[in-house]
Design an enzyme around this catalytic site. Structure first.
Site, PDB file in Angstrom:
ATOM      1  N   GLY A  71       2.707  -0.985   9.662  1.00  0.00           N
ATOM      2  CA  GLY A  71       3.150   0.058  10.502  1.00  0.00           C
ATOM      3  C   GLY A  71       2.742  -0.801  11.660  1.00  0.00           C
ATOM      4  O   GLY A  71       3.566  -0.864  12.520  1.00  0.00           O
ATOM      5  N   THR A  72       1.792  -1.017  12.025  1.00  0.00           N
ATOM      6  CA  THR A  72       1.367  -1.431  13.753  1.00  0.00           C
ATOM      7  C   THR A  72       2.502  -2.687  13.749  1.00  0.00           C
ATOM      8  O   THR A  72       2.347  -2.825  14.838  1.00  0.00           O
ATOM      9  CB  THR A  72       0.007  -1.553  13.425  1.00  0.00           C
ATOM     10  OG1 THR A  72      -0.629  -0.411  13.840  1.00  0.00           O
ATOM     11  CG2 THR A  72      -0.277  -2.508  14.811  1.00  0.00           C
TER      12      THR A  72
ATOM     13  N   ASN B  88       2.057  12.470  13.501  1.00  0.00           N
ATOM     14  CA  ASN B  88       1.133  11.923  12.663  1.00  0.00           C
ATOM     15  C   ASN B  88      -0.369  12.826  13.057  1.00  0.00           C
ATOM     16  O   ASN B  88      -1.039  12.852  11.864  1.00  0.00           O
ATOM     17  CB  ASN B  88       0.390  10.812  12.784  1.00  0.00           C
ATOM     18  CG  ASN B  88      -0.038  10.393  13.827  1.00  0.00           C
ATOM     19  OD1 ASN B  88       1.144  10.074  14.553  1.00  0.00           O
ATOM     20  ND2 ASN B  88      -1.242  10.305  14.249  1.00  0.00           N
TER      21      ASN B  88
ATOM     22  N   GLN C 294       5.147   7.492   9.370  1.00  0.00           N
ATOM     23  CA  GLN C 294       4.720   9.189   8.412  1.00  0.00           C
ATOM     24  C   GLN C 294       5.583  10.084   7.591  1.00  0.00           C
ATOM     25  O   GLN C 294       5.277  10.833   6.852  1.00  0.00           O
ATOM     26  CB  GLN C 294       3.793  10.105   9.760  1.00  0.00           C
ATOM     27  CG  GLN C 294       2.856   9.599   9.970  1.00  0.00           C
ATOM     28  CD  GLN C 294       1.350   9.834   8.838  1.00  0.00           C
ATOM     29  OE1 GLN C 294       1.066  10.416   8.174  1.00  0.00           O
ATOM     30  NE2 GLN C 294       0.686   9.095   9.380  1.00  0.00           N
TER      31      GLN C 294
ATOM     32  N   ALA D 294       3.081   0.834   3.795  1.00  0.00           N
ATOM     33  CA  ALA D 294       3.166   1.697   2.198  1.00  0.00           C
ATOM     34  C   ALA D 294       1.569   2.613   1.825  1.00  0.00           C
ATOM     35  O   ALA D 294       2.448   3.250   0.996  1.00  0.00           O
ATOM     36  CB  ALA D 294       3.158  -0.150   1.781  1.00  0.00           C
ATOM     37  N   HIS D 295       0.651   2.171   3.333  1.00  0.00           N
ATOM     38  CA  HIS D 295      -0.448   2.794   2.591  1.00  0.00           C
ATOM     39  C   HIS D 295      -0.962   4.095   2.906  1.00  0.00           C
ATOM     40  O   HIS D 295      -1.044   5.251   2.446  1.00  0.00           O
ATOM     41  CB  HIS D 295      -1.781   2.154   2.897  1.00  0.00           C
ATOM     42  CG  HIS D 295      -1.810   2.154   4.319  1.00  0.00           C
ATOM     43  ND1 HIS D 295      -2.436   3.609   5.216  1.00  0.00           N
ATOM     44  CD2 HIS D 295      -0.951   2.096   5.312  1.00  0.00           C
ATOM     45  CE1 HIS D 295      -2.654   2.990   6.750  1.00  0.00           C
ATOM     46  NE2 HIS D 295      -1.858   2.153   7.002  1.00  0.00           N
TER      47      HIS D 295
ATOM     48  N   THR E 232       3.579 -17.223   5.722  1.00  0.00           N
ATOM     49  CA  THR E 232       3.451 -16.280   3.775  1.00  0.00           C
ATOM     50  C   THR E 232       3.291 -15.165   3.936  1.00  0.00           C
ATOM     51  O   THR E 232       2.837 -14.411   4.335  1.00  0.00           O
ATOM     52  CB  THR E 232       2.864 -17.416   3.105  1.00  0.00           C
ATOM     53  OG1 THR E 232       2.031 -18.680   3.794  1.00  0.00           O
ATOM     54  CG2 THR E 232       2.580 -16.816   2.154  1.00  0.00           C
TER      55      THR E 232
ATOM     56  N   CYS F 230     -11.175  17.037  23.373  1.00  0.00           N
ATOM     57  CA  CYS F 230     -12.053  16.624  24.823  1.00  0.00           C
ATOM     58  C   CYS F 230     -12.130  15.245  25.110  1.00  0.00           C
ATOM     59  O   CYS F 230     -11.450  14.583  23.939  1.00  0.00           O
ATOM     60  CB  CYS F 230     -13.423  16.716  23.864  1.00  0.00           C
ATOM     61  SG  CYS F 230     -15.073  16.592  24.042  1.00  0.00           S
TER      62      CYS F 230
HETATM   63  N1  PLP Z   1       2.687   5.542  13.625  1.00  0.00           N
HETATM   64  C1  PLP Z   1       2.355   6.165  12.881  1.00  0.00           C
HETATM   65  C2  PLP Z   1       2.568   8.046  13.397  1.00  0.00           C
HETATM   66  C3  PLP Z   1       0.776   6.972  12.066  1.00  0.00           C
HETATM   67  O1  PLP Z   1       0.642   7.624  11.675  1.00  0.00           O
HETATM   68  C4  PLP Z   1       0.147   5.249  11.398  1.00  0.00           C
HETATM   69  C5  PLP Z   1      -1.622   5.209  10.928  1.00  0.00           C
HETATM   70  O2  PLP Z   1      -1.926   5.987  11.883  1.00  0.00           O
HETATM   71  C6  PLP Z   1       0.407   3.955  12.242  1.00  0.00           C
HETATM   72  C7  PLP Z   1       1.838   4.137  13.373  1.00  0.00           C
HETATM   73  C8  PLP Z   1       0.514   2.321  12.675  1.00  0.00           C
HETATM   74  O3  PLP Z   1      -0.089   2.001  10.926  1.00  0.00           O
HETATM   75  P1  PLP Z   1      -0.894   1.116  10.399  1.00  0.00           P
HETATM   76  O4  PLP Z   1      -2.433   1.910  10.629  1.00  0.00           O
HETATM   77  O5  PLP Z   1      -0.640   1.106   8.888  1.00  0.00           O
HETATM   78  O6  PLP Z   1      -0.869  -0.287  11.328  1.00  0.00           O
END
Ligand code: PLP
Length: 377
Positions: A70-71, A148, A176, A197-198, A234, A326
């Site tokens: 995702g990142t 999330n 999500q 995917a995770h 790759t 906090c």
């Molecule tokens: N965006 C959202 C809403 C997420 O919940 C997350 C992971 O917690 C990410 C982006 C980032 O995904 P990843 O850690 O698989 O790169």
């Protein structure tokens, strides 16, 4: 009993997904860019995976680009769109994941980002979005489909239509949501979405982005021209195969799993209400019909011991996420809970569920949580 209720952080790999990946870790180890038989076998597997993902999301294979998660997908889309279009305005919300917020801060500087207003439940103020875009053309808008932490959902169609009126490039962080809700991308006015995917029982280190065909962006990772020059390096072949298998399983059983998981969440809401006086739910997460069915963010009565609570739950074999508003001490707290003004004295626990959780686990966790709160008093 060991209970894992942190599925928004990551989900366990589905054994069927593992089986699908195995041949691509052992026999089919070729580099997909090699032109010999070893390479061609895996190239064909990647391209049929791309076709399958595109079919499930109703887009074309050329619009799917595999990434490491995702990142990376989010970084590529945001930085790639900024480089391509040099948007006069960048709009996001304070509730986005850091993958969006930190990327935008790095790319254009905080002073150049406009944050759309949100209410105390974390709902995006669409009138404010309209007023931010008023009189502009070609802005970049990044708003997540499913939060999330608090499980809030965004109507991609409504936001997409507002963006379209101002020719804004619209990215939605759908990390999500993918695998939990169906996407019909041909019918959705969004230009980019992102997935990992995770989060849906696939492997870590694999994700994808969708970039609409006529809304191309610049690449972010340069190298050997893989992924149609959009992502050098790759390919993570087994990861791509696993991602695709996980998405197929998710789509094949989506209604059934959603109903089951929603039932677990409802059970937890009721049990918590019956056990913990003064409990409430952050964001929309307590509203079953109006939030991500995998996430419940619980707001606990005031106590100075909330950090200890997570520690104690962990000792009892219960894995969950914390996150109070906090800002002091070791924990930097949750920017999402702060943004919706959750009092910092209230503890917060995010429970997040998957198809592998059971009603017995929910009852066990609520019982243990109730006991821990009593001990703390
Ligand atoms: N965006 C959202 C809403 C997420 O919940 C997350 C992971 O917690 C990410 C982006 C980032 O995904 P990843 O850690 O698989 O790169």
């Amino acid at each position: 009993m060991n209970v894992y209720l942190d599925n928004a952080a990551t989900t366990p790999l589905d054994p069927e997904v593992f089986e699908a990946m195995k041949p691509y870790l052992l026999q089919h180890f070729g580099n997909p860019s090699s032109t010999h038989a070893h390479g061609r076998t895996v190239r064909a597997a990647i391209e049929s995976a791309r076709k399958k993902v595109a079919e499930l999301l109703n887009c074309t294979p050329g619009e799917i680009i595999f990434t490491s998660g995702g990142t990376e997908a989010i970084n590529t889309i945001l930085i790639g769109a900024i480089h391509r279009y040099n948007p006069p305005l960048v709009v996001t919300s304070p509730l986005e994941h850091h993958a969006v917020l930190h990327t935008l801060e790095h790319a254009v500087g905080t002073e150049n980002i406009r944050y759309v207003n949100i209410d105390e439940k974390g709902n995006v103020d669409l009138d404010h979005l309209k007023s931010l875009l008023q009189g502009t053309k070609g802005a970049l808008v990044s708003l997540m489909q499913a939060n999330n932490e608090i499980g809030n959902l965004l109507d991609l169609h409504r936001v997409g239509e507002i963006c379209a009126e101002h020719e804004a490039w619209f990215h939605s962080d759908t990390v999500q949501a993918v695998g939990h809700y169906k996407h019909n991308l041909k019918e959705t006015p969004v230009h980019g979405i992102t997935a990992a995917a995770h989060k849906f029982h696939g492997p870590k280190g694999a994700g994808f982005m969708y970039v609409k065909r006529d809304k191309k962006i610049e690449p972010y990772l340069f190298g050997g021209g893989q992924e149609r020059n959009m992502r050098g390096g790759t390919e993570n072949v087994a990861g791509i195969i696993g991602l695709t298998k996980a998405l197929e399983i998710a789509y094949a059983n989506m209604e059934q799993h959603a109903a089951y998981i929603r039932g677990l969440k409802a059970r937890m809401i009721n049990a918590l209400r019956a056990t913990i006086p003064g409990v409430s739910f952050n964001g929309n997460s307590g509203d079953l019909d109006n939030s991500l069915y995998t996430v419940l963010n619980v707001s606990l009565p005031e106590s100075g011991e909330n950090e200890m609570l997570l520690f104690n739950l962990d000792l009892m074999g219960i894995s969950v996420s914390g996150g109070s508003a906090c800002q002091s001490g070791a924990s930097t707290g949750s920017h999402v809970l702060r943004a919706i003004n959750v009092p910092k004295e209230r503890g917060a626990i995010r429970f997040s569920f998957s198809k592998y959780n059971t009603p017995e686990e929910i009852d066990f966790v609520v019982e243990k949580l109730g006991q821990s709160l009593l001990v703390q008093k």
